[in-house]
Motif scaffolding. Structure first.
Motif, PDB file in Angstrom:
ATOM      1  N   THR A   5       0.847  -1.198   0.000  1.00 17.21           N
ATOM      2  CA  THR A   5       0.000   0.000   0.000  1.00 17.21           C
ATOM      3  C   THR A   5       0.885   1.251   0.000  1.00 17.21           C
ATOM      4  O   THR A   5       0.660   2.208  -0.747  1.00 17.21           O
ATOM      5  CB  THR A   5      -0.892   0.015   1.258  1.00 17.21           C
ATOM      6  OG1 THR A   5      -1.494  -1.255   1.384  1.00 17.21           O
ATOM      7  CG2 THR A   5      -1.957   1.082   1.160  1.00 17.21           C
ATOM      8  N   PHE A   6       1.882   1.195   0.842  1.00 16.08           N
ATOM      9  CA  PHE A   6       2.852   2.288   0.948  1.00 16.08           C
ATOM     10  C   PHE A   6       3.482   2.547  -0.425  1.00 16.08           C
ATOM     11  O   PHE A   6       3.531   3.685  -0.917  1.00 16.08           O
ATOM     12  CB  PHE A   6       3.914   1.863   1.970  1.00 16.08           C
ATOM     13  CG  PHE A   6       4.820   2.965   2.453  1.00 16.08           C
ATOM     14  CD1 PHE A   6       4.988   4.139   1.744  1.00 16.08           C
ATOM     15  CD2 PHE A   6       5.522   2.822   3.638  1.00 16.08           C
ATOM     16  CE1 PHE A   6       5.825   5.132   2.199  1.00 16.08           C
ATOM     17  CE2 PHE A   6       6.362   3.807   4.111  1.00 16.08           C
ATOM     18  CZ  PHE A   6       6.511   4.963   3.381  1.00 16.08           C
ATOM     19  N   ILE A   7       3.947   1.483  -1.042  1.00 18.19           N
ATOM     20  CA  ILE A   7       4.611   1.622  -2.339  1.00 18.19           C
ATOM     21  C   ILE A   7       3.663   2.237  -3.360  1.00 18.19           C
ATOM     22  O   ILE A   7       4.034   3.108  -4.147  1.00 18.19           O
ATOM     23  CB  ILE A   7       5.130   0.249  -2.805  1.00 18.19           C
ATOM     24  CG1 ILE A   7       6.331  -0.150  -1.956  1.00 18.19           C
ATOM     25  CG2 ILE A   7       5.508   0.285  -4.282  1.00 18.19           C
ATOM     26  CD1 ILE A   7       6.803  -1.565  -2.175  1.00 18.19           C
ATOM     27  N   ARG A   8       2.380   1.807  -3.294  1.00 18.46           N
ATOM     28  CA  ARG A   8       1.405   2.349  -4.240  1.00 18.46           C
ATOM     29  C   ARG A   8       1.275   3.859  -4.060  1.00 18.46           C
ATOM     30  O   ARG A   8       1.220   4.618  -5.004  1.00 18.46           O
ATOM     31  CB  ARG A   8       0.053   1.674  -4.025  1.00 18.46           C
ATOM     32  CG  ARG A   8      -0.825   1.704  -5.246  1.00 18.46           C
ATOM     33  CD  ARG A   8      -2.100   0.884  -5.036  1.00 18.46           C
ATOM     34  NE  ARG A   8      -1.813  -0.467  -4.583  1.00 18.46           N
ATOM     35  CZ  ARG A   8      -2.447  -1.087  -3.583  1.00 18.46           C
ATOM     36  NH1 ARG A   8      -3.424  -0.487  -2.926  1.00 18.46           N
ATOM     37  NH2 ARG A   8      -2.135  -2.320  -3.244  1.00 18.46           N
ATOM     38  N   GLU A   9       1.270   4.294  -2.790  1.00 19.29           N
ATOM     39  CA  GLU A   9       1.128   5.729  -2.541  1.00 19.29           C
ATOM     40  C   GLU A   9       2.365   6.494  -2.996  1.00 19.29           C
ATOM     41  O   GLU A   9       2.264   7.572  -3.567  1.00 19.29           O
ATOM     42  CB  GLU A   9       0.844   5.970  -1.059  1.00 19.29           C
ATOM     43  CG  GLU A   9      -0.618   5.748  -0.772  1.00 19.29           C
ATOM     44  CD  GLU A   9      -0.929   5.552   0.708  1.00 19.29           C
ATOM     45  OE1 GLU A   9      -1.993   6.004   1.120  1.00 19.29           O
ATOM     46  OE2 GLU A   9      -0.117   4.949   1.438  1.00 19.29           O
ATOM     47  N   LEU A  10       3.534   5.893  -2.753  1.00 22.37           N
ATOM     48  CA  LEU A  10       4.768   6.529  -3.217  1.00 22.37           C
ATOM     49  C   LEU A  10       4.752   6.658  -4.731  1.00 22.37           C
ATOM     50  O   LEU A  10       5.174   7.665  -5.294  1.00 22.37           O
ATOM     51  CB  LEU A  10       5.989   5.696  -2.795  1.00 22.37           C
ATOM     52  CG  LEU A  10       6.353   5.746  -1.320  1.00 22.37           C
ATOM     53  CD1 LEU A  10       7.447   4.743  -1.036  1.00 22.37           C
ATOM     54  CD2 LEU A  10       6.812   7.148  -0.950  1.00 22.37           C
ATOM     55  N   GLU A  11       4.213   5.631  -5.376  1.00 23.37           N
ATOM     56  CA  GLU A  11       4.212   5.643  -6.829  1.00 23.37           C
ATOM     57  C   GLU A  11       3.302   6.749  -7.351  1.00 23.37           C
ATOM     58  O   GLU A  11       3.593   7.388  -8.352  1.00 23.37           O
ATOM     59  CB  GLU A  11       3.769   4.278  -7.361  1.00 23.37           C
ATOM     60  CG  GLU A  11       4.191   4.076  -8.800  1.00 23.37           C
ATOM     61  CD  GLU A  11       3.813   2.721  -9.335  1.00 23.37           C
ATOM     62  OE1 GLU A  11       3.444   1.842  -8.543  1.00 23.37           O
ATOM     63  OE2 GLU A  11       3.892   2.570 -10.560  1.00 23.37           O
ATOM     64  N   GLN A  12       2.188   6.956  -6.641  1.00 21.70           N
ATOM     65  CA  GLN A  12       1.302   8.040  -7.066  1.00 21.70           C
ATOM     66  C   GLN A  12       2.012   9.388  -6.977  1.00 21.70           C
ATOM     67  O   GLN A  12       1.876  10.223  -7.859  1.00 21.70           O
ATOM     68  CB  GLN A  12       0.045   8.053  -6.203  1.00 21.70           C
ATOM     69  CG  GLN A  12      -1.062   7.239  -6.850  1.00 21.70           C
ATOM     70  CD  GLN A  12      -2.097   6.778  -5.856  1.00 21.70           C
ATOM     71  OE1 GLN A  12      -2.223   7.366  -4.792  1.00 21.70           O
ATOM     72  NE2 GLN A  12      -2.827   5.743  -6.201  1.00 21.70           N
TER      73      GLN A  12
END
Lengths: 117, 924
Positions: free
Chosen positions: B36-43
């Motif tokens: 989830t964290f990675i997804r937010e960083l990617e955004q």
């Protein structure tokens, strides 16, 4: 008097970031980064490794702080009482250290303004 | 169809794989949150240019440091805090050092390897980047190999779906369509025999979609029979497919199936689409289903499928039916092919028009991707060579480092380190490097495969199936691990063949470094240069070939020429005279447009990928149609077309406005036709017949040869008929402007090579809409683009191989550099001594270059030898040059030598700057 810190900077900033209330990983990393003047930038792997350690030590625990729209599997983390005490201890220790530094430097003739600015 | 697997980004998928490297408890507890964290960083990262690449790098570094830490820390039994009641446990004790050592050797070795990598960032970076280049290029090419050649087609049992090809026995490459009556006969004869279960037919059509009052020409629409979808065995994503009921006379023209692309684009993915009504060719048609885009039905890009509504007698369909055959499970393609060929022979015996024709079958997959396969495999082989060079670089680097660590290794052996322990440590170090290289390589492949898709657009089939997904990533991981094992073996083996005692004393005994092959690293350099030279040879040949193709005269002039394809709606234009009148009107408007100097229309253009043409059999007076094997390309053209094209009339006259429906039937032929049919005789006034001898044509002119399919094609016989006498509704109108400055006044100016062609194309489209605003223009084009397109495949592979060769040369250069630099460093004393006794700096440079070039020259010689052998496999792709082209070979020698000299020059110069005094004192 403890002169040796029981906390690494990363652990200290993590506990500090949780003082105001539970946060999830991404927000936690953001808060740590803010409060450390961009010095502590946590990426997921290291963040959760540290969280696990602090959780096992009993300083941090999982909290139910999910808002209705949130991903129901997302975890929020909060300080335990032990964690809060530890942070307070660490704060006192740092204050003592700061005082020691100031006193010793004044002894050598360096004035206060030079230290704080 | 919202498969979460397809909506996850590459970064997310990559790191969900990386998660498996963490300890199990950590992964189970926090794995989901980490993603989830990675997804937010990617955004966040999406906003910055290259943000995601940067993010991927940071995440990799994060994982590389966190994973060893996660293993190092073990929970203490005393303080396994289960909940917040651990409040009593104030300031718990820190872990003591001893507790942390209780770990298995593997994480320990990994930790040591990580430390070593971090302490030597320069080495780690060079090693990882070298490998990343090799693995990235290989992964990108493998994504194409997998997507085009290996990925399942999405069609039921594709091995038993075959494409029927109806062609003259001696010319299998030139297939014609079937006649409706022919198909009816064929069905009766072969269905249920020889393993042929069913035949299904389709015709490409062009329909106009009317929505919001704007007519849009749908690129490809298909009229299919009732068995089509069942034969291919494809399920719709919404609604239903077309079935036998839909082709019944009362249902024809009332229903249609649309493509996913049309559904998403034009109808905003409306979930209620089934049952909605479309206006196709001004007829209301109900949508009954939506078909997935990633399945070729029977090729990508079809937007609408409608039930066929033809009669056996429908003359307009003659020669236009394409046919697929479904074979029974277990049936043999060759047997089925023979049954069909026999049927075709019987047909030929009954009907002279089909005499000499036969039918052959290819599997559906083969006909879809067949021609692309050898080139893709060749590219995969070439890129594999790059990986070989990269691995050799790694092995060489690790060997050099092993030499430096000679004392450490010897000491550890003397202290009783087991062979296995040391080997494991060395292998883990190389695996760590290769994993790092692999991860960087995957990041690189992510961009490279996009670039490849962009460059190959329109040249390779199934590009929509090319993506970096699990099988491709699995390949990358496999290659990384394999590479790590292979080049990790080199120092491990080396470490156990060294002289122990000598190494411990620090003796650098006289190794015969100067002769190639004595040192394994020299052998590696020879191998690298050899492989690089092979690639450079291939690239040089393809580029020479490309230059040769560009210099071929196509027979017309493309500068300032543009046009538009117009396929008249046969509901609005119901007869020949209406169709002819429309084009006369458009051309009249064009000729009065300022800036246009010539205009005309033809049923097909040279080098136009959208022109489908077939050869027409013809006979000379006195020949029997059944005996004749003569055939020629044919086009129907309006007056002014040949002039607009710039094809010169060499004898007689062109097609003129005075050739009308009620005048004598005439034809203009090309030079090749004249030569083939009448040799040296003047063909003007001669006649020939088409349509089985029923239509006689008198030759009125001879025009210069035009390369219809591009510069690599041999010229073919061709003839041109007046549009007024042979009227087609699907024509391409072209116009020429002599004024290139018009181009600069428009948006054209931004395009490279703008020559007014696009301006002319726009003028044609405007004239067409002015003539009838309800009739859409199918597409417009500048001729220079068509000309470029004709050599696009050659250019693509030429550039691809050139890029490979450049990377190979770079890596080989890095290999040479590494070895020479190391050797120069080792030989400081020798150079110091030489300079002390009078050698000048240039003597030293000379010496280093000569020694280094000896190795490179051996590689060059081997490389050219192998390159010439390998070039034979390129021969099918070479048109203008031979596989032993001397100028290409000369370029190879010069380029390779230059690279070798350049790579050795830097260490050579540093050798010449050695201070003799300090080097002799042993200081370095």
């Amino acid at each position: 008097m403890t002169t040796h810190s029981p906390l690494k900077p990363v652990e200290f900033h993590l506990l500090l970031a949780l003082v105001d209330g539970p946060l999830h990983g991404y927000a936690l990393a953001g808060r740590m980064r803010e409060e450390s003047d961009e010095q502590v930038k946590m990426m997921p792997g290291n963040l959760y490794t540290v969280i696990r350690r602090l959780d096992r030590e009993g300083w941090v625990t999982e909290a139910d702080a999910r808002t209705p729209g949130d991903d129901q599997r997302r975890r929020y983390f909060a300080l335990t009482h032990a964690g809060r005490h530890l942070l307070a201890d660490e704060g006192r220790r740092m204050a003592r250290m700061a005082n020691t530094v100031r006193r010793r430097l004044l002894d050598t003739g360096v004035n206060d303004g030079e230290i704080t600015s | 169809m919202s498969d979460p697997e397809t909506t996850r980004s590459v970064i997310e998928r990559l790191f969900s794989a990386v998660l498996w490297l963490y300890p199990r408890d950590l992964r189970r507890e926090y794995g989901h949150d980490m993603l989830t964290f990675i997804r937010e960083l990617e955004q966040d990262a999406r906003r910055a240019p290259l943000g995601r690449l940067w993010l991927a790098g940071r995440l990799l570094l994060d994982a590389a440091t966190a994973i060893p830490r996660a293993y190092r820390w073990q929970p203490r039994s005393v303080l396994v805090a289960t909940s917040s009641n651990a409040a009593t446990a104030h300031t718990p004790r820190r872990l003591s050092g001893k507790e942390t050592t209780s770990m298995t050797t593997l994480p320990h070795d990994l930790l040591v390897a990580v430390r070593r990598a971090r302490h030597n960032p320069g080495f780690t970076l060079v090693a990882a980047l070298t490998l990343a280049l090799g693995i990235g290029a290989n992964t990108a090419i493998f994504s194409v190999v997998y997507g085009v050649l290996l990925r399942p087609l999405g069609i039921a049992d594709p091995a038993h779906l075959a494409v029927l090809s109806f062609h003259r026995a001696e010319d299998p490459g030139n297939a014609a369509g079937l006649w409706p009556s022919h198909l009816v006969n064929l069905r009766d004869e072969v269905e249920g025999r020889g393993g042929v279960q069913r035949l299904t037919s389709y015709i490409f059509d062009s329909v106009t979609l009317l929505a919001d009052g704007q007519p849009e020409e749908l690129g490809a629409s298909l009229m299919v029979d009732g068995a089509f979808f069942e034969t291919l065995g494809v399920d719709p994503i919404l609604g239903r497919a077309l079935a036998e009921d839909d082709v019944l006379p009362n249902r024809r023209g009332t229903v249609a199936v649309i493509s996913e692309a049309l559904w998403r684009g034009r109808f905003g993915s409306d979930p209620e689409i089934v049952g909605r009504t479309l206006s196709l060719d001004e007829t209301p048609v109900a949508i009954v289903g939506v078909m997935p885009d990633n399945v070729p039905l029977p090729q990508a890009g079809v937007q609408v499928w409608m039930p066929q509504g033809w009669d056996v007698e429908d003359g307009r369909l003659f020669g236009r039916l394409s046919v697929l055959a479904r074979l029974e499970p277990g049936a043999d393609l060759a047997v089925a092919s023979e049954v069909l060929a026999n049927s075709a022979a019987r047909l030929g015996a009954d009907n002279p028009r089909f005499a000499g024709y036969t039918i052959s079958l290819r599997t559906f997959r083969d006909s879809l991707i067949g021609s692309a396969r050898p080139a893709i495999l060749a590219a995969a082989g070439a890129v594999g060579l790059i990986l070989l060079i990269a691995c050799a670089n790694m092995a060489s680097l690790l060997l050099s480092r092993a030499v430096v660590r000679e004392r450490e290794i010897a000491t550890r052996r003397a202290l009783g380190a087991q062979r296995g322990q040391l080997t494991t440590q060395l292998l883990i170090e190389s695996l760590l490097l290769s994993s790092l290289g692999g991860l960087l390589g995957i990041a690189l492949a992510f961009f490279l495969h996009r670039v490849l898709i962009g460059l190959a657009a329109g040249l390779l089939p199934r590009l929509y199936d090319v993506r970096l997904d699990l099988p491709v990533l699995g390949f990358a991981v496999g290659v990384s691990v394999l590479a790590g094992l292979i080049f990790g073996m080199a120092p491990a083996v080396w470490a156990f063949t060294r002289d122990l005692a000598g190494a411990m004393r620090g003796l650098r005994h006289a190794r015969t470094r100067h002769t190639p092959l004595a040192d394994p690293r020299q052998a590696l350099v020879v191998m690298q240069v050899t492989v690089a030279v092979v690639l450079v040879t291939g690239a040089a040949l393809l580029l020479r070939n490309l230059a040769e193709l560009r210099s071929v005269d196509p027979g017309f002039s493309s500068a300032g020429l543009g046009g538009a394809r117009i396929y008249l709606d046969d509901n609005a234009y119901t007869n020949d005279s209406q169709e002819a009148a429309y084009f006369v009107d458009v051309l009249e408007r064009l000729r009065t447009t300022p800036g246009i100097v010539a205009a005309g229309a033809s049923s097909g253009l040279p080098m136009d990928p959208l022109t489908i043409d077939y050869d027409l059999p013809y006979t000379l007076p006195g020949e029997e149609p059944s005996d004749s094997t003569r055939q020629a390309h044919f086009r129907t053209i309006t007056p002014g077309y040949l002039e607009a094209l710039g094809a010169p009339i060499q004898r007689g006259r062109s097609i003129l406005a005075s050739d009308r429906d009620d005048t004598e039937r005439v034809a203009v032929i090309n030079e090749t036709f004249a030569r083939v049919a009448w040799g040296e005789r003047d063909p003007i006034g001669e006649s020939f017949a088409i349509h089985g001898g029923s239509l006689s044509l008198r030759v009125v002119g001879v025009v210069g040869d035009v390369r219809f399919h591009g510069p690599s094609e041999q010229t073919r016989p061709a003839f041109f008929l007046p549009h007024s006498q042979m009227t087609y509704g699907a024509m391409t109108v072209i116009a020429r402007t002599a004024d290139a400055t018009l181009a600069t006044a428009t948006a054209d100016a931004q395009k490279p090579g703008a020559d007014g062609g696009s301006w002319a194309a726009t003028a044609v489209a405007r004239a067409a809409l002015a003539a009838d605003h309800r009739q859409p223009v199918h597409s417009t084009f500048a001729f220079s683009d068509l000309e470029r397109g004709a050599v696009a495949t050659d250019r693509f592979y030429g550039r691809l191989l050139a890029a490979f060769a450049a990377v190979a040369l770079l890596l080989a250069g890095a290999g040479i550099y590494g070895v020479v630099a190391y050797w120069v460093n080792e030989s400081r004393r020798e150079f110091g001594l030489r300079m002390a006794i009078g050698a000048t700096g240039s003597d030293i440079v000379d010496l280093v270059l000569r020694r280094s070039l000896r190795t490179s020259l051996l590689g060059l010689a081997l490389g050219i030898g192998l390159g010439l052998l390998a070039a034979r496999s390129l021969e099918p792709f070479l048109y203008g040059v031979s596989a032993t082209d001397t100028s290409a070979l000369a370029a190879v020698v010069v380029l390779s030598l230059a690279a070798a000299v350049l790579a050795s020059l830097i260490p050579a110069i540093s050798a010449s700057r050695i201070d003799p005094i300090s080097s002799l004192r042993g200081e370095s």
